[in-house]
Design an enzyme around this catalytic site. Structure first.
Site, PDB file in Angstrom:
ATOM      1  N   SER A  68       0.819  -1.220   0.000  1.00  0.00           N
ATOM      2  CA  SER A  68       0.000   0.000   0.000  1.00  0.00           C
ATOM      3  C   SER A  68       0.847   1.263   0.000  1.00  0.00           C
ATOM      4  O   SER A  68       0.478   2.266  -0.608  1.00  0.00           O
ATOM      5  CB  SER A  68      -0.883   0.047   1.244  1.00  0.00           C
ATOM      6  N   ASP A 160       2.638 -11.167   6.049  1.00  0.00           N
ATOM      7  CA  ASP A 160       3.269 -10.918   4.745  1.00  0.00           C
ATOM      8  C   ASP A 160       3.804 -12.218   4.161  1.00  0.00           C
ATOM      9  O   ASP A 160       4.159 -12.280   2.981  1.00  0.00           O
ATOM     10  CB  ASP A 160       4.426  -9.921   4.888  1.00  0.00           C
ATOM     11  N   ARG A 191       3.530  -9.795  15.503  1.00  0.00           N
ATOM     12  CA  ARG A 191       3.345  -8.447  14.959  1.00  0.00           C
ATOM     13  C   ARG A 191       2.001  -7.837  15.331  1.00  0.00           C
ATOM     14  O   ARG A 191       1.839  -6.621  15.324  1.00  0.00           O
ATOM     15  CB  ARG A 191       3.532  -8.430  13.438  1.00  0.00           C
TER      16      ARG A 191
HETATM   17  O1  LIG Z   1      -1.042  -4.288   6.684  1.00  0.00           O
HETATM   18  C1  LIG Z   1       0.113  -4.014   6.357  1.00  0.00           C
HETATM   19  O2  LIG Z   1       0.901  -3.402   7.068  1.00  0.00           O
HETATM   20  C2  LIG Z   1       0.600  -4.426   4.985  1.00  0.00           C
HETATM   21  C3  LIG Z   1       0.948  -5.878   5.024  1.00  0.00           C
HETATM   22  O3  LIG Z   1       1.923  -6.105   5.972  1.00  0.00           O
HETATM   23  O4  LIG Z   1      -0.408  -4.197   4.048  1.00  0.00           O
HETATM   24  P1  LIG Z   1      -0.531  -2.800   3.254  1.00  0.00           P
HETATM   25  O5  LIG Z   1       0.731  -2.610   2.478  1.00  0.00           O
HETATM   26  O6  LIG Z   1      -1.724  -3.031   2.355  1.00  0.00           O
HETATM   27  O7  LIG Z   1      -0.749  -1.735   4.263  1.00  0.00           O
HETATM   28 MN   LIG Z   2      -2.893  -1.672  -0.259  1.00  0.00          MN
HETATM   29 MN   LIG Z   3      -2.326  -4.997   2.541  1.00  0.00          MN
END
Ligand SMILES: O=C(O)[C@@H](CO)OP(=O)(O)O
Ligand SMILES: [Mn+2]
Ligand SMILES: [Mn+2]
Length: 511
Positions: A68, A160, A191
């Protein structure tokens, strides 16, 4: 203005469907399994293409899944940005990380005083928040500078990367310590506790008490600690490995954080920093990459410049935008899309939708989507708003649970929401550019080493759909190029608004 500009120019909506990736239909593809008449029609009826959202196309190492943070940064910047994980890897490859003067000074001081070094970070190779191999370089540096006592405070993943893989990554940590000739696993925590970013300080405090004060469940072995979680690697309870002896942080010790992404580690980093200060412990603290903490924690690798993106262009043109997302993704449509810039420009409005109580994504895959959608519809109806920027979080957030049925429901809820937004766009003469920021829900399993397919909630390297719905359907619609990347979004949005791409943008307008 070209023909396509005249056909499209006007107010619009940039809609990011988080985790909306494309892969062939399969029994682990939640998007294909879901009944999504609106999304299906979108890509067949309107100009659409697939955009690269992973690896080198966005500024990640080749073959790395999108995320993201980089996804929204590139959508905003209109160019690939060398991401922190790439910059850290370069610093490792060219030797500038382990020879960094700032690191050397802290390690020398720690060694001379006979104090301990504490290394804290996520131990997996998901490459979204951290990479366990980065720890190896820091251990080598510690050994070079003769730091005798090095404690590794491992955060277990399971999000992840496939769940129940923590023991394998912890075995790798032990190998890295052996290879460097220094370092031992001291504490473990999932986490879910250590990387909360939603302000649930009760979770964060468990990580702080563990790392700062050695308060946790005593565990004789890694397996025992990991097995104590009834909820997978993400929720391994705070555990102290008894063999490590006294692992608490003492006055004069040093701390190095080895996550490279800030958003999920900064709450812990701030609380640990404050707790150490409040208990009279003076500690040198460094982070691998730059963090957005309240505390001033010097970084070993600096960020890439992300200025000159969509926000700057909108401000220069005096175009008003409203940014809307629920709390989970609020920074994505504000801070990240604006190039990790915390300022709110005069022509920007930020709308953060929050829910009540602790979210349960499996029980409530709809999350707060109704309220997000209502806010988008409201903003779309305002004549003074040129651009509505919204993120619909559900597909990604629910897919992270690895729960297929809940993710299918999230896709269906998102489909209905997109339908409402398209209606509002049509009623108000707005175009819509809908795009994913990285893949996720289109791949809900991963093969384990034994060949079995295991539930997988992580991101993917798949491309993302990119669709443009014209403001008026009777206008001629040019088709989009077959190849696109997220870097093309901002130039395209500016073109749709009747403006030229920014001079810092290397992406191209797709029409
Ligand atoms: O949730 C988060 O921190 C990541 C996956 O570790 O997802 P995103 O990049 O969609 O925020
Ligand atoms: Mn995302
Ligand atoms: Mn994500």
């Amino acid at each position: 203005m070209s023909a396509s500009e005249t056909a499209f120019a006007g107010p619009g909506i940039l809609l990011v469907l988080d985790g909306w990736g494309r892969a062939p239909a399969a029994d682990d593809n939640a998007l294909a399994l879901a009944h999504t008449p609106v999304l299906d029609e979108l890509v067949t009826r309107f100009p659409s293409t697939l955009a690269d959202a992973s690896g080198e196309a966005v500024g990640l190492l080749a073959g790395t899944v999108g995320n993201s943070e980089i996804g929204h940064m590139v959508i905003g910047a209109g160019r690939p940005l060398p991401y922190d994980s790439l910059l850290v890897q370069q610093a490792i490859d060219n030797g500038t990380l382990r020879t960094h003067p700032r690191l050397g000074a802290v390690l020398d001081k720690t060694a001379a005083a006979g104090r301990a070094l504490h290394l804290i970070g996520l131990c997996s190779d998901g490459q979204i928040h951290a990479h366990v191999e980065h720890l190896g370089d820091l251990l080598t540096a510690a050994a070079t500078h003769q730091v005798k006592r090095v404690f590794i405070h491992a955060i277990t993943d399971g999000r992840d990367v496939a769940d129940h893989t923590a023991p394998a990554y912890l075995a790798r940590v032990a190998e890295l310590a052996d290879r460097a000739g220094t370092g031992r696993l001291a504490t473990l925590i999932g986490r879910g506790y250590a990387m909360d970013k939603a302000g649930n300080l009760d979770l964060t405090e468990q990580a702080v008490a563990l790392v700062a004060d050695g308060r946790g469940m005593p565990a004789d072995s890694l397996d025992q600690a990991v097995a104590a979680s009834g909820r997978g690697d993400e929720w391994v309870p705070a555990s102290v490995l008894t063999a490590a002896g006294s692992t608490a942080i003492a006055d004069g010790d040093a701390v190095v954080w080895f996550n490279f992404r800030s958003d999920r580690i900064q709450q812990f980093a701030d609380r640990l920093y404050e707790h150490l200060a409040a208990t009279g412990r003076s500690v040198d603290m460094l982070s691998l990459a730059q963090y957005d903490t309240r505390a001033a924690i010097p970084a070993l690798v600096e960020r890439a410049d992300a200025s000159g993106g969509l926000a700057d262009e909108l401000a220069a043109a005096g175009l008003r935008s409203v940014r809307i997302a629920e709390a989970e993704k609020f920074e994505h449509v504000t801070y990240y899309i604006n190039g990790r810039d915390t300022s709110v420009r005069a022509v920007e409005e930020h709308v953060r939708i929050t829910g009540e109580g602790k979210p349960d994504y499996i029980a409530r895959p709809q999350m707060n989507l109704d309220r997000v959608t209502a806010a988008v519809v409201r903003a779309a109806g305002r004549a003074d708003v040129d651009l509505v920027v919204a993120n619909l979080a559900n597909i990604d957030v629910v897919a992270h649970t690895g729960h297929l049925a809940a993710t299918v429901t999230a896709c269906e809820a998102t489909d209905a929401a997109v339908g409402r937004i398209l209606d509002a766009a049509r009623d108000n003469g707005r175009w819509v550019l809908a795009v994913g920021d990285h893949g996720n829900a289109e791949k809900m399993t991963k093969r384990a080493p034994d060949g079995t397919a295991r539930p997988y909630g992580g991101h993917t390297t798949n491309p993302v759909p990119l669709v443009i719905v014209p403001a008026r359907e009777n206008r001629p619609v040019p088709s989009l190029p077959e190849q696109a990347t997220l870097a093309d979004v901002a130039p395209t949005v500016l073109r749709l608004l009747g403006h030229k791409p920014g001079s810092a943008m290397t992406g191209r307008p797709l029409l």
